[in-house]
Motif scaffolding. Structure first.
Motif: not given
Length: 100
Positions: A17, A63, A76, A80, A83, A85-87, A90-91, A94
Motif C-alpha cells: 500500500a 500492480h 485474493s 486485497s 493492497l 482495497h476497501r473490498s 476491487i481486487t 482487477r
C-alpha cells in the motif's frame, strides 16, 4: 519487543500500500498525488536507476507485485488486504483472471 517488531518491519521494506503513496506522473509534472516534491521524484529515479529497473512508477511496481503474488497462489482476500482495497471485489475485478 515493540522495537524489534518495528525494526523487522523497516527491514522488510514498504508495504504494498505504501508503494503507491508517491505517484510520479511524467505527463503533468514531477509528482502528482500525495507526494508533490521534486525531491520525491529525484529519490525515486535514483532508486530505479540503482536497481537497474526500466523507467516505471510506484503504481506500476504495486500492480506487478499484486500480479506476481496472485499467480504464486496467495489468496485474493490476502492480497486485497495488503493492497488496502476497501473490498475484495476491487481486487477480484482487477486481477481475477490471474486466479484459478
Amino acid at each position: 519487543m515493540r522495537s524489534q517488531a518495528l525494526l523487522r518491519s523497516r527491514r522488510a521494506g514498504p508495504s504494498p500500500a505504501a508503494l503507491s503513496s508517491c505517484r510520479p506522473d511524467r505527463s503533468t509534472g514531477p509528482c502528482s498525488g500525495p507526494c508533490r516534491s521534486a525531491r520525491c521524484r529525484k529519490t525515486w529515479d535514483r532508486a530505479i536507476e540503482r536497481l537497474g529497473l526500466p523507467d516505471c512508477t510506484p503504481h506500476y511496481l504495486r500492480h506487478t507485485w499484486a500480479t506476481v503474488t496472485l499467480t504464486n497462489g496467495v489468496s485474493s482476500h490476502e492480497v486485497s488486504r495488503w493492497l488496502g482495497h476497501r473490498s475484495v471485489k476491487i481486487t477480484v475485478d482487477r486481477y481475477g483472471h490471474l486466479t484459478p
